[in-house]
Design a protein around this motif. Structure first.
Motif, PDB file in Angstrom:
ATOM      1  N   ARG A 154       0.825  -1.208   0.000  1.00 12.10           N
ATOM      2  CA  ARG A 154       0.000   0.000   0.000  1.00 12.10           C
ATOM      3  C   ARG A 154       0.858   1.257   0.000  1.00 12.10           C
ATOM      4  NH1 ARG A 154      -4.833  -0.956   4.455  1.00 12.10           N
ATOM      5  NH2 ARG A 154      -5.607  -2.943   3.618  1.00 12.10           N
ATOM      6  N   VAL A 155       0.244   2.335  -0.397  1.00 15.48           N
ATOM      7  CA  VAL A 155       0.846   3.655  -0.205  1.00 15.48           C
ATOM      8  C   VAL A 155       0.448   4.093   1.203  1.00 15.48           C
ATOM      9  CG1 VAL A 155       0.913   6.053  -0.940  1.00 15.48           C
ATOM     10  CG2 VAL A 155       0.740   4.229  -2.654  1.00 15.48           C
TER      11      VAL A 155
ATOM     12  N   LEU B  12      -6.593   8.325  -3.036  1.00 11.75           N
ATOM     13  CA  LEU B  12      -5.857   7.228  -3.673  1.00 11.75           C
ATOM     14  C   LEU B  12      -6.638   5.922  -3.574  1.00 11.75           C
ATOM     15  CD1 LEU B  12      -2.235   7.973  -2.378  1.00 11.75           C
ATOM     16  CD2 LEU B  12      -3.023   8.163  -4.749  1.00 11.75           C
ATOM     17  N   ALA B  13      -7.140   5.623  -2.379  1.00 12.41           N
ATOM     18  CA  ALA B  13      -7.856   4.359  -2.165  1.00 12.41           C
ATOM     19  C   ALA B  13      -9.111   4.264  -3.005  1.00 12.41           C
ATOM     20  CB  ALA B  13      -8.191   4.202  -0.684  1.00 12.41           C
ATOM     21  N   SER B  14      -9.793   5.389  -3.195  1.00 13.46           N
ATOM     22  CA  SER B  14     -11.052   5.361  -3.944  1.00 13.46           C
ATOM     23  C   SER B  14     -10.853   5.398  -5.449  1.00 13.46           C
ATOM     24  CB  SER B  14     -11.942   6.536  -3.524  1.00 13.46           C
ATOM     25  OG  SER B  14     -11.397   7.770  -3.967  1.00 13.46           O
ATOM     26  N   THR B  15      -9.600   5.575  -5.881  1.00 15.23           N
ATOM     27  CA  THR B  15      -9.326   5.625  -7.321  1.00 15.23           C
ATOM     28  C   THR B  15      -8.376   4.522  -7.768  1.00 15.23           C
ATOM     29  OG1 THR B  15      -7.633   7.321  -6.889  1.00 15.23           O
ATOM     30  CG2 THR B  15      -9.809   8.084  -7.578  1.00 15.23           C
ATOM     31  N   GLY B  16      -8.314   3.453  -6.994  1.00 16.21           N
ATOM     32  CA  GLY B  16      -7.618   2.262  -7.452  1.00 16.21           C
ATOM     33  C   GLY B  16      -6.242   2.016  -6.890  1.00 16.21           C
TER      34      GLY B  16
ATOM     35  N   ASP C   8     -15.039   0.778 -11.951  1.00 14.62           N
ATOM     36  CA  ASP C   8     -14.120   0.564 -10.841  1.00 14.62           C
ATOM     37  C   ASP C   8     -14.390   1.576  -9.733  1.00 14.62           C
ATOM     38  OD1 ASP C   8     -12.628  -1.465 -12.266  1.00 14.62           O
ATOM     39  OD2 ASP C   8     -11.774   0.161 -13.455  1.00 14.62           O
ATOM     40  N   PHE C   9     -14.643   2.814 -10.121  1.00 12.58           N
ATOM     41  CA  PHE C   9     -14.957   3.857  -9.137  1.00 12.58           C
ATOM     42  C   PHE C   9     -16.230   3.501  -8.388  1.00 12.58           C
ATOM     43  CE2 PHE C   9     -16.714   7.917  -7.722  1.00 12.58           C
ATOM     44  CZ  PHE C   9     -15.597   8.533  -7.185  1.00 12.58           C
ATOM     45  N   ALA C  10     -17.222   2.992  -9.104  1.00  9.81           N
ATOM     46  CA  ALA C  10     -18.502   2.648  -8.486  1.00  9.81           C
ATOM     47  C   ALA C  10     -18.339   1.557  -7.440  1.00  9.81           C
ATOM     48  CB  ALA C  10     -19.495   2.199  -9.564  1.00  9.81           C
TER      49      ALA C  10
END
Length: 325
Positions: free
Chosen positions: A47-48, A67-71, A184-186
């Protein structure tokens, strides 16, 4: 307008001017170090891990969430808590994004030697290019600003704006590099409107079983009307013995028959149904059903399985309750 009001507005405009100028300067300084940071985050096996104190920490939490919500798998670790056990959350497969305007925040500086000894890659986002944070980092992102928007040049304002914008730039670059799509966002936003539109299938919202109005072709007009009235869909399907859809009869069809003055009592379902009605597969997205209903100006639609057998029905009210429309 009073002098006080004018002063308030001018100060607000000056604040926006200073922060806008800081972002323009930040844009002009972007170079291969930004690309290196993106590559490190893109290829990280873990992870970052974002960390920062005070206002930088607040910005760091937002960056981690974006970051987490965009992959890009990411989390925030408070540097003070890291010194008391939370450092165990950071693994060799991770990459750390340390945020500090000065680069000398005591709590953050305290964990840098440990990260270095463990061999955890470190990206610094700092305005202190000669700071402890910068010296320990593998890649340094320059987030410095000429001055803060605060009239005292003390409160983090322009500097946190620059950090936030730089974090967004990282997230967007990573999103694009990963080929991240709306679907993916959904998946990471199932409770939002986009999630509902892209994750909700017809089978999730349709009426099924006994709630679906259906009659056989030789059903009397009276039986057809009773089925429509009892099920409350405003329509009834007409199916054969195997359950395959032959037609549909709607409230609109009933009004048109009445206007023609026909004797309805002697008619059968097969004589009044609309053949080859609009249908939709149960595995289709609910939003597709909404678009089909809107395009053809209908308020209900029959749902079929892969074999064309009736398995459900839905109308606009069902879609509204599911917040698809």
């Amino acid at each position: 307008m009073t002098l006080q009001a004018q002063s308030i507005l001018q100060l607000a405009r000056d604040t926006l001017d200073i922060e806008a100028a800081a972002l323009q300067d930040l844009k002009s300084r972007l170079d291969e170090r930004f690309v290196q940071a993106v590559e490190m985050m893109l290829h990280v096996k873990g992870r970052v891990v974002v960390t920062g104190m005070g206002k930088s920490g607040h910005i760091g939490r937002k960056i981690a969430a974006t970051l987490a919500s965009t992959g890009t798998p990411a989390m925030f670790v408070h540097p003070a808590e890291a010194s008391h056990g939370d450092l165990g959350m950071i693994k060799l497969v991770d990459v750390v994004l340390g945020i500090s305007n000065s680069g000398e925040s005591d709590e953050l500086v305290a964990i840098l030697p440990v990260l270095k000894r463990q061999g955890v890659p470190l990206i610094a986002m700092t305005g202190g290019l000669d700071s402890s944070l910068a010296r320990h980092a593998d890649v340094v992102l320059d987030s410095s600003v000429a001055k803060e928007a605060c009239p005292l040049n003390l409160a983090p304002t322009a500097s946190t704006t620059a950090q936030l914008a730089l974090g967004d730039a990282l997230a967007v670059a990573l999103l694009d590099a990963r080929g991240f799509k709306p679907e993916d966002f959904a998946r990471s936003h199932p409770g939002g409107s986009l999630g509902r539109r892209l994750l909700t299938h017809v089978s999730d919202v349709m009426r099924s079983g006994d709630a679906v109005p259906r009659v056989l072709p030789d059903a009397s007009f009276s039986d057809l009307m009773r089925e429509m009235s009892h099920k409350g869909l405003g329509a009834s399907s007409v199916v054969d013995a195997d359950g395959k859809v032959l037609g549909v009869f709607t409230d609109g069809d009933l009004r048109r028959l009445i206007e023609k003055g026909q004797d309805l009592r002697s008619l059968k379902a097969s004589e009044v149904m609309h053949v080859q009605p609009r249908t939709i597969r149960q595995d289709a997205l609910a939003v597709e059903a909404a678009e089909m209903m809107e395009a053809h100006r209908i308020t209900s639609i029959l749902v079929v399985d892969a074999s064309g057998r009736l398995c459900g029905a839905l109308n606009t009210n069902d879609l509204m309750r599911a917040k698809v429309i």
